[in-house]
Design a protein around this motif. Sequence first.
Motif, PDB file in Angstrom:
ATOM      1  N   ALA A 254       0.803  -1.220   0.000  1.00 44.95           N
ATOM      2  CA  ALA A 254       0.000   0.000   0.000  1.00 44.95           C
ATOM      3  C   ALA A 254       0.840   1.276   0.000  1.00 44.95           C
ATOM      4  CB  ALA A 254      -0.927   0.007   1.220  1.00 44.95           C
ATOM      5  N   LEU A 255       2.163   1.147   0.043  1.00 42.82           N
ATOM      6  CA  LEU A 255       3.022   2.328   0.075  1.00 42.82           C
ATOM      7  C   LEU A 255       3.140   2.947  -1.310  1.00 42.82           C
ATOM      8  CD1 LEU A 255       5.889   1.057   2.426  1.00 42.82           C
ATOM      9  CD2 LEU A 255       4.091   2.711   2.985  1.00 42.82           C
ATOM     10  N   PRO A 256       3.254   4.284  -1.382  1.00 39.78           N
ATOM     11  CA  PRO A 256       3.385   4.933  -2.695  1.00 39.78           C
ATOM     12  C   PRO A 256       4.702   4.575  -3.359  1.00 39.78           C
ATOM     13  CG  PRO A 256       3.758   6.501  -0.906  1.00 39.78           C
ATOM     14  CD  PRO A 256       3.253   5.248  -0.265  1.00 39.78           C
ATOM     15  N   SER A 257       4.701   4.532  -4.686  1.00 45.65           N
ATOM     16  CA  SER A 257       5.888   4.098  -5.425  1.00 45.65           C
ATOM     17  C   SER A 257       7.094   4.979  -5.158  1.00 45.65           C
ATOM     18  CB  SER A 257       5.577   4.083  -6.929  1.00 45.65           C
ATOM     19  OG  SER A 257       5.146   5.364  -7.371  1.00 45.65           O
ATOM     20  N   GLY A 258       6.883   6.249  -4.897  1.00 47.86           N
ATOM     21  CA  GLY A 258       8.004   7.144  -4.644  1.00 47.86           C
ATOM     22  C   GLY A 258       8.581   7.038  -3.244  1.00 47.86           C
ATOM     23  N   ASN A 259       7.865   6.349  -2.377  1.00 46.38           N
ATOM     24  CA  ASN A 259       8.333   6.203  -0.991  1.00 46.38           C
ATOM     25  C   ASN A 259       8.028   4.777  -0.534  1.00 46.38           C
ATOM     26  OD1 ASN A 259       9.480   7.022   1.462  1.00 46.38           O
ATOM     27  ND2 ASN A 259       7.532   7.751   2.273  1.00 46.38           N
ATOM     28  N   GLY A 260       8.504   3.823  -1.308  1.00 47.17           N
ATOM     29  CA  GLY A 260       8.220   2.427  -1.072  1.00 47.17           C
ATOM     30  C   GLY A 260       9.021   1.824   0.063  1.00 47.17           C
ATOM     31  N   PRO A 261       8.872   0.516   0.278  1.00 48.42           N
ATOM     32  CA  PRO A 261       9.509  -0.136   1.423  1.00 48.42           C
ATOM     33  C   PRO A 261      11.024  -0.046   1.426  1.00 48.42           C
ATOM     34  CG  PRO A 261       8.595  -1.755  -0.104  1.00 48.42           C
ATOM     35  CD  PRO A 261       8.070  -0.428  -0.514  1.00 48.42           C
ATOM     36  N   SER A 262      11.653  -0.274   0.289  1.00 43.51           N
ATOM     37  CA  SER A 262      13.120  -0.216   0.248  1.00 43.51           C
ATOM     38  C   SER A 262      13.616   1.189   0.543  1.00 43.51           C
ATOM     39  CB  SER A 262      13.629  -0.678  -1.122  1.00 43.51           C
ATOM     40  OG  SER A 262      13.354  -2.046  -1.320  1.00 43.51           O
ATOM     41  N   THR A 263      12.920   2.191   0.004  1.00 46.61           N
ATOM     42  CA  THR A 263      13.311   3.584   0.252  1.00 46.61           C
ATOM     43  C   THR A 263      13.236   3.912   1.728  1.00 46.61           C
ATOM     44  OG1 THR A 263      12.553   4.275  -1.945  1.00 46.61           O
ATOM     45  CG2 THR A 263      12.772   5.988  -0.264  1.00 46.61           C
ATOM     46  N   GLN A 264      12.143   3.527   2.376  1.00 47.76           N
ATOM     47  CA  GLN A 264      11.986   3.836   3.803  1.00 47.76           C
ATOM     48  C   GLN A 264      13.019   3.098   4.649  1.00 47.76           C
ATOM     49  OE1 GLN A 264       8.370   4.569   5.633  1.00 47.76           O
ATOM     50  NE2 GLN A 264       7.136   4.719   3.785  1.00 47.76           N
ATOM     51  N   PHE A 265      13.300   1.862   4.264  1.00 51.21           N
ATOM     52  CA  PHE A 265      14.273   1.076   5.022  1.00 51.21           C
ATOM     53  C   PHE A 265      15.677   1.669   4.858  1.00 51.21           C
ATOM     54  CE2 PHE A 265      16.162  -3.322   5.946  1.00 51.21           C
ATOM     55  CZ  PHE A 265      15.842  -3.267   7.285  1.00 51.21           C
ATOM     56  N   LEU A 266      16.022   2.068   3.646  1.00 51.42           N
ATOM     57  CA  LEU A 266      17.348   2.642   3.392  1.00 51.42           C
ATOM     58  C   LEU A 266      17.523   3.998   4.048  1.00 51.42           C
ATOM     59  CD1 LEU A 266      17.732   1.653  -0.368  1.00 51.42           C
ATOM     60  CD2 LEU A 266      19.132   0.813   1.518  1.00 51.42           C
ATOM     61  N   LYS A 267      16.420   4.704   4.296  1.00 51.93           N
ATOM     62  CA  LYS A 267      16.488   6.018   4.940  1.00 51.93           C
ATOM     63  C   LYS A 267      16.332   5.918   6.454  1.00 51.93           C
ATOM     64  CE  LYS A 267      15.031   8.834   1.009  1.00 51.93           C
ATOM     65  NZ  LYS A 267      14.038   9.815   0.488  1.00 51.93           N
ATOM     66  N   HIS A 268      16.392   4.687   6.977  1.00 52.72           N
ATOM     67  CA  HIS A 268      16.345   4.434   8.430  1.00 52.72           C
ATOM     68  C   HIS A 268      15.053   4.926   9.075  1.00 52.72           C
ATOM     69  CE1 HIS A 268      20.553   3.474   7.844  1.00 52.72           C
ATOM     70  NE2 HIS A 268      20.780   4.686   7.378  1.00 52.72           N
ATOM     71  N   LYS A 269      13.941   4.812   8.317  1.00 49.21           N
ATOM     72  CA  LYS A 269      12.643   5.238   8.838  1.00 49.21           C
ATOM     73  C   LYS A 269      11.838   4.089   9.435  1.00 49.21           C
ATOM     74  CE  LYS A 269      12.060   9.185   5.724  1.00 49.21           C
ATOM     75  NZ  LYS A 269      11.189   9.817   4.688  1.00 49.21           N
ATOM     76  N   VAL A 270      12.372   2.874   9.349  1.00 52.45           N
ATOM     77  CA  VAL A 270      11.662   1.700   9.853  1.00 52.45           C
ATOM     78  C   VAL A 270      12.680   0.724  10.419  1.00 52.45           C
ATOM     79  CG1 VAL A 270      11.728   0.617   7.573  1.00 52.45           C
ATOM     80  CG2 VAL A 270      10.007  -0.106   9.203  1.00 52.45           C
ATOM     81  N   GLY A 271      12.278   0.001  11.455  1.00 53.03           N
ATOM     82  CA  GLY A 271      13.227  -0.883  12.123  1.00 53.03           C
ATOM     83  C   GLY A 271      13.388  -2.247  11.482  1.00 53.03           C
ATOM     84  N   PHE A 272      12.272  -2.843  11.024  1.00 53.11           N
ATOM     85  CA  PHE A 272      12.296  -4.201  10.482  1.00 53.11           C
ATOM     86  C   PHE A 272      11.614  -4.226   9.107  1.00 53.11           C
ATOM     87  CE2 PHE A 272      12.387  -4.672  15.087  1.00 53.11           C
ATOM     88  CZ  PHE A 272      13.355  -5.647  15.302  1.00 53.11           C
ATOM     89  N   TYR A 273      12.126  -5.083   8.250  1.00 50.68           N
ATOM     90  CA  TYR A 273      11.545  -5.278   6.918  1.00 50.68           C
ATOM     91  C   TYR A 273      11.570  -6.778   6.638  1.00 50.68           C
ATOM     92  CZ  TYR A 273      10.964  -4.519   1.808  1.00 50.68           C
ATOM     93  OH  TYR A 273      10.512  -4.523   0.499  1.00 50.68           O
ATOM     94  N   ALA A 274      10.379  -7.375   6.544  1.00 49.40           N
ATOM     95  CA  ALA A 274      10.286  -8.817   6.300  1.00 49.40           C
ATOM     96  C   ALA A 274      10.521  -9.105   4.824  1.00 49.40           C
ATOM     97  CB  ALA A 274       8.907  -9.335   6.723  1.00 49.40           C
ATOM     98  N   GLY A 275      11.485  -9.981   4.548  1.00 45.81           N
ATOM     99  CA  GLY A 275      11.800 -10.294   3.157  1.00 45.81           C
ATOM    100  C   GLY A 275      12.817 -11.409   3.061  1.00 45.81           C
ATOM    101  N   GLY A 276      13.314 -11.627   1.866  1.00 41.82           N
ATOM    102  CA  GLY A 276      14.261 -12.702   1.622  1.00 41.82           C
ATOM    103  C   GLY A 276      15.626 -12.192   1.220  1.00 41.82           C
TER     104      GLY A 276
END
Length: 424
Positions: A254-276
């Motif tokens: 549901a995140l906007p394409s310009g501020n997607g999960p990888s972007t937020q994770f790389l900018k240290h805005k989130v603690g955990f990111y579930a993935g492989g």
Amino acid sequence: MKKLAVLAALALAVTACSGSNAGSGVKQADGKVTIRWATWGSAEDVAFYKEFNDAFMKKHPNIVLKMESVPKYEDYHPKLLTQLTSKTAPDVFFVGDDNIGKFVSAGVLQPLNDQLAGPDSKSKPADFFEGVYGGAKKDGQIYGMPNDVNPEVLWYDKKALQAAGVTEDPATLHAAGQWTMAKYLDMNAKLKGAGKAGSIFWNWYGSTYSVINGFGGKVWDGGRFVATTDPKSRQALETLAKGYADKTFLSADALPSGNGPSTQFLKHKVGFYAGGRWLVDSLKKGGDPASYDIVPFPSETGSPMSGAVAASYLSINKESKAPKEAFTFLTEFVSKEGQLVRLKGGGAVPSVKGAEQIVLDGYPAHAQTFLDVRDTGFANYPEEVSVPGLTASINEHLMKVWTGKVAFEPGMTELQQLVESKLG
């Protein structure tokens, strides 16, 4: 006729794009046999497959490989279903873990047990981990070999955790048997209090069912869907729903394409990111790879638990006119040697024993976790993948709950009714 009717129903409303199977599996005048095989994947994936193809054809000059790739996963299976219905499908093809069950039920896949156990096999069943077969195995018969996997883990950002006042390291806690769901949720709360998101999840069974397992719950029990009725499972789903509502959890879908999960994770805005392992490349290119590490999903007690493993399978078309050559391709593709060629530099984890060096290249620090989750993990439940469209329907309904379009209590009642109607 019944099997064809099943396929026709599955392919209903799919636009035909089958192409031709001219020459597939037929011996040419020069003695060569053409084997068509199909996959999905990016240009990078296809480049590694081409390298394997070239090496294979050099080794087997009597076999000509014709690779047919579809860039988007969501377009791949509808096309394959159309081809199978019109009897123009390739000799060998990939099948996703969320689709394998319906292909097995339709009776269009070649049983593989005898060939896998035979003298020409380069991929014995014992070389693979039982849990990752998922819906590719039915009544003891194997219909698809796991070609590679991607265990679902929790990537975590040390800088984000530190900024939120979290002093304990998740991987250290896991090694000590203290990585509990309670500690994980406490870290998420601290991240939220510091103005960050706690965790990002993709809306798929890997994340959702891993959280349910972490609460000590069950999804399926004796062929029954119990995620909405088992008390611990229901608690897990309610925790997710509340977390999405107050933005402790974010849905990657549901995140906007310009501020997607990888972007937020790389900018240290989130603690955990579930993935492989597919996250490795973007984190290495993101400028701060040392800030990130991985840990399995937490358990209720801190003891290691079985985690979700995304898998895909290589299967043989039961209608192939060259089953011997098709199997030669399949067994070498999924073998240790085949995976060492195909997966170098990629974002997947080998499904076969003996190719672990692909993963243990020094990043992330606890890369062994990928292998630990693979060795004891599970692909999507056979009870679920055997029902066409069931996993997709569950995910679609849960997304309505996560986004607040459906309240939690009625949402659980509707989810149970949805599953039971499809099972019935």
